[in-house]
Every structure is written in structure tokens, then in C-alpha cells.
Design an enzyme around this catalytic site. Structure first.
Site, short mmCIF file in Angstrom:
data_model
loop_
_atom_site.label_atom_id
_atom_site.label_comp_id
_atom_site.label_asym_id
_atom_site.label_seq_id
_atom_site.Cartn_x
_atom_site.Cartn_y
_atom_site.Cartn_z
N ARG A 1 0.85 -1.20 0.00
CA ARG A 1 0.00 0.00 0.00
C ARG A 1 0.89 1.24 0.00
NH1 ARG A 1 -2.92 -3.20 3.72
NH2 ARG A 1 -2.15 -2.00 5.49
N GLU B 1 -20.34 14.28 1.02
CA GLU B 1 -20.54 13.29 -0.05
C GLU B 1 -21.75 12.41 0.19
OE1 GLU B 1 -17.19 10.68 -0.75
OE2 GLU B 1 -18.19 9.67 -2.41
N LYS C 1 -19.84 16.74 -2.86
CA LYS C 1 -19.37 15.65 -3.74
C LYS C 1 -20.55 14.73 -4.03
CE LYS C 1 -15.95 11.92 -3.95
NZ LYS C 1 -14.54 11.60 -3.72
N GLY D 1 -18.23 6.65 -8.98
CA GLY D 1 -19.28 5.71 -8.58
C GLY D 1 -19.41 4.42 -9.37
P1 13P Z 1 -15.13 6.70 -7.00
O1 13P Z 1 -14.78 7.83 -7.92
O2 13P Z 1 -14.35 5.44 -7.28
O3 13P Z 1 -16.60 6.48 -6.90
O4 13P Z 1 -14.65 7.12 -5.55
C1 13P Z 1 -14.87 8.40 -5.12
C2 13P Z 1 -14.91 8.39 -3.66
O5 13P Z 1 -14.14 9.07 -3.02
C3 13P Z 1 -15.89 7.54 -2.99
O6 13P Z 1 -16.02 7.91 -1.67
#
Ligand code: 13P
Length: 346
Positions: free
Chosen positions: A48, A179, A221, A264
Site C-alpha cells: 500500500r 458526499e 461531492k 461511482g
Molecule cells: P469513485 O470515484 O471510485 O466512486 O470514488 C470516489 C470516492 O471518493 C468515494 O467515496
């Protein structure tokens, strides 16, 4: 009003500066390991560390990315050579961010629905992150579309937590990324996604207002308004852009500092094309900058190519940069399918 208001306003503005977006690389160890295991990469802290170092030392990344969102392990990590990753980020001219929720857990009394946790001790954790140098934070709430869900209870609980988190962030000097993700999983139509996103954003801003969150010191977001992955009637780029912008214009106050979408589970090209269409067609009508905060849609080609091998690092970095360039262009409404070829790796 937060004693950090002026700093928060400046940070939020810099996060969504013209042509820039945010790079989400805050996968929990569990999620990161799952992605590693699919490619046969050892699921260890060492790997990681190598992968996060690869991302953050990508040459010229800061031309397209204002800041990365880190995970708690990463913000404390160094490169394999011993340089702190926070120093690498600052040296490149980017702003460090940090994921502070502790994950979406089953919501009691609501089958198949989740609520995001992490409010306990949050004030102390935020103060520590600020001291370390982080200047923005992220909290992801998950809304699932299914049979008779989402429920009012689920939307309210998640919106309330998001607002409590956002208010604490502003008190502690970190710009909150708020988000609320409406998941793409399922066979729902575009209209159903619009309705759920509308109800979710409405509740989120009601709760943000109730908790005295300053809109000009936060970033939203959201997920895009799009038909479910298994919906037989898939939607055009134009439909997604129009539905998403109309839902945002209806619900998001004009003073919000910026919109930075998650990808997403959309394909990389879709994520770029949708963002581009929104800016190209509706940029003039939007009171806020509209950009990206993608994880998978930026990282995937780099992760696939690297696959845990040192010899692949430079090429993996150039693949990462290409996605950052495409999405930067999309945030200006200047992306085209040709760009995919022009920037193609020989
Ligand atoms: P994705 O763009 O892969 O959906 O991830 C964005 C993100 O930060 C999810 O919390």
C-alpha cells in the site's frame, strides 16, 4: 462563525480552481486490499505504501489535481525511502485531505440500508489532522435505491451525520467534502435516480443549514443522476448531464464553493464525458465550479498496469496522469473522445 473562515474559504476555492479536481485515494485498508488481491498484489502495508507513493510522486500531477484525499494510514506514511508523504504532497504544491468517516454500517430498523459512522471523538481527530497539515476532509454517506428504499429515516440519518461532521470540520479548520452518494447499483431508471437524488440533496442542505454550516466553506461531492447499472434503458451523455445539472440547480445553494463528483463505478470514459458535457452545455448557468473527485476513474489504469511491479511504476504514473489530464479538460468543457487517442500510451 469559525475562526478559520477566511482560510477555509481560500482552501475551498483552491480545491476547485479552474482546470483542477480532487484525487480520491482514501480507500480503507480493506477496500485497497480487495483491489490488490484482484490483481495478485500482496495485501500488505508495504505494498500500500509503494502504491500510494507511486500516485503521489507522479510528475506534473499538481497541474491537474488540487489535492489528494488520504486514508489515516497514508497520512502517517513515508515513501519507501523515508520521506513523509505529506511533505511530498506539499512540495508538489497540492493540498492534503483526509477521509474521516469510519464507514457505512447497517442502519438499525432499516433492512438493506446504511448509515455512516465516525462522529465519536471526531473533534479530537480533526484537530490532530489539522496539526499534521490536512486542510480538507471527506465523509461519504451511501443511499441505496431498491424495493421501497431509500426510506425517509435513512436519508435523514445520513444527512444529519453529514451536517454534524461538516460543522465540526469548519470549527477545526478543515473544509468538509460533503458526499451523499446515491449508488448506481440496481435496475432503476434515470427518473428514479433523479427523484432520490433530489430528496437526498434537499435533506442534506436542510440539515447543513440547521447545523450552521457555511456553504462557501464546503465542497459538495454528489453522484451523477444516471440510470442504474442494470436498467435496460441506459442513458445518453446528454441525458445524464441535463438531469444532473437540473437536480443540482434545484437543490444546491449558489454560495456553495464547488461541486466535485465521484465516479461511482462508471467507466473512465463515461466519467470524463459526463463531466465534460455538464461544463460544456451548462457551465454558464452554474453558480459553482463543477469538477471531479474521482478514485476508480483516475486510478484504475495505473493500478492495473503497476500490478505490484517496480519496473512498471513510470508507465503506471503516465497512465494516471492521462486520466487526470482528461478529467481536467472535462472540468473546462474541453474533453473529447479524440483526447483518449491523442494521449494514448504508445
Ligand atoms: P469513485 O470515484 O471510485 O466512486 O470514488 C470516489 C470516492 O471518493 C468515494 O467515496
Amino acid at each position: 462563525m469559525s475562526k478559520y473562515s477566511e482560510e477555509l474559504r481560500a482552501t475551498a476555492k483552491a480545491m476547485v480552481a479552474k482546470g483542477k479536481g480532487i484525487l480520491a485515494m482514501d480507500e480503507s485498508n480493506g477496500t485497497c486490499n480487495k483491489r490488490f488481491q484482484k490483481l495478485g498484489i500482496p495485501a500488505t502495508e508495504e505494498y500500500r505504501q509503494m502504491y500510494r507513493t507511486l500516485i503521489l510522486t507522479t510528475p506534473n500531477l499538481a497541474d491537474y489535481v488540487s489535492g489528494p484525499i488520504l486514508y489515516d494510514e497514508t497520512i502517517r506514511q513515508t515513501t519507501p525511502e523515508g520521506v513523509s508523504l505529506l511533505a511530498v504532497i506539499k512540495e508538489a504544491g497540492m493540498i492534503p485531505g483526509i477521509k474521516v468517516d469510519t464507514g457505512a454500517k447497517e442502519l438499525a430498523g432499516h433492512t438493506d440500508e446504511k448509515v455512516t459512522e465516525g462522529l465519536d471523538d471526531l473533534r479530537d481527530r480533526l484537530a490532530e489532522y489539522y496539526k499534521m497539515g490536512a486542510r480538507f476532509a471527506k465523509w461519504r454517506a451511501v443511499i441505496t435505491i431498491g424495493n421501497n428504499i431509500p426510506s425517509k429515516g435513512c436519508i435523514e440519518a445520513n444527512a444529519h451525520s453529514l451536517a454534524r461532521y461538516a460543522a465540526l470540520c469548519q470549527e477545526c479548520g478543515l473544509v468538509p467534502i460533503v458526499e451523499p452518494e446515491v449508488l448506481i447499483d440496481g435496475d432503476h431508471t434515470l427518473q428514479k435516480c433523479w427523484d432520490v437524488t433530489d430528496a437526498t440533496l434537499h435533506e442534506v442542505f436542510k440539515q447543513l443549514h440547521a447545523q450552521s454550516v457555511a456553504y462557501d466553506q464546503m465542497i459538495l461531492k454528489p453522484s451523477m443522476v444516471i440510470a442504474g447499472k442494470d436498467c435496460p434503458q441506459q442513458t445518453s451523455v446528454e441525458d445524464v448531464a441535463e438531469a444532473t445539472i437540473s437536480c443540482l440547480l434545484k437543490n444546491v445553494p449558489a454560495t456553495v464553493a464547488g461541486i466535485a463528483f465521484l465516479s461511482g463505478g462508471q467507466s473512465m470514459q463515461q466519467s470524463s464525458a459526463h463531466l465534460n458535457e455538464m461544463n460544456k452545455r451548462f457551465g454558464d448557468q452554474c453558480p459553482w465550479p463543477v469538477t471531479f473527485s474521482y478514485a476508480r476513474a483516475i486510478q484504475q489504469p495505473a493500478l492495473d498496469h503497476w500490478s505490484g511491479h517496480k519496473a512498471n511504476i513510470a508507465e503506471a504514473q503516465s497512465r494516471l496522469l492521462k486520466r487526470a489530464q482528461c478529467n481536467s479538460a472535462a472540468s473546462r468543457g474541453e474533453y473529447s473522445a479524440e483526447m483518449e487517442k491523442e494521449l494514448a500510451i504508445a
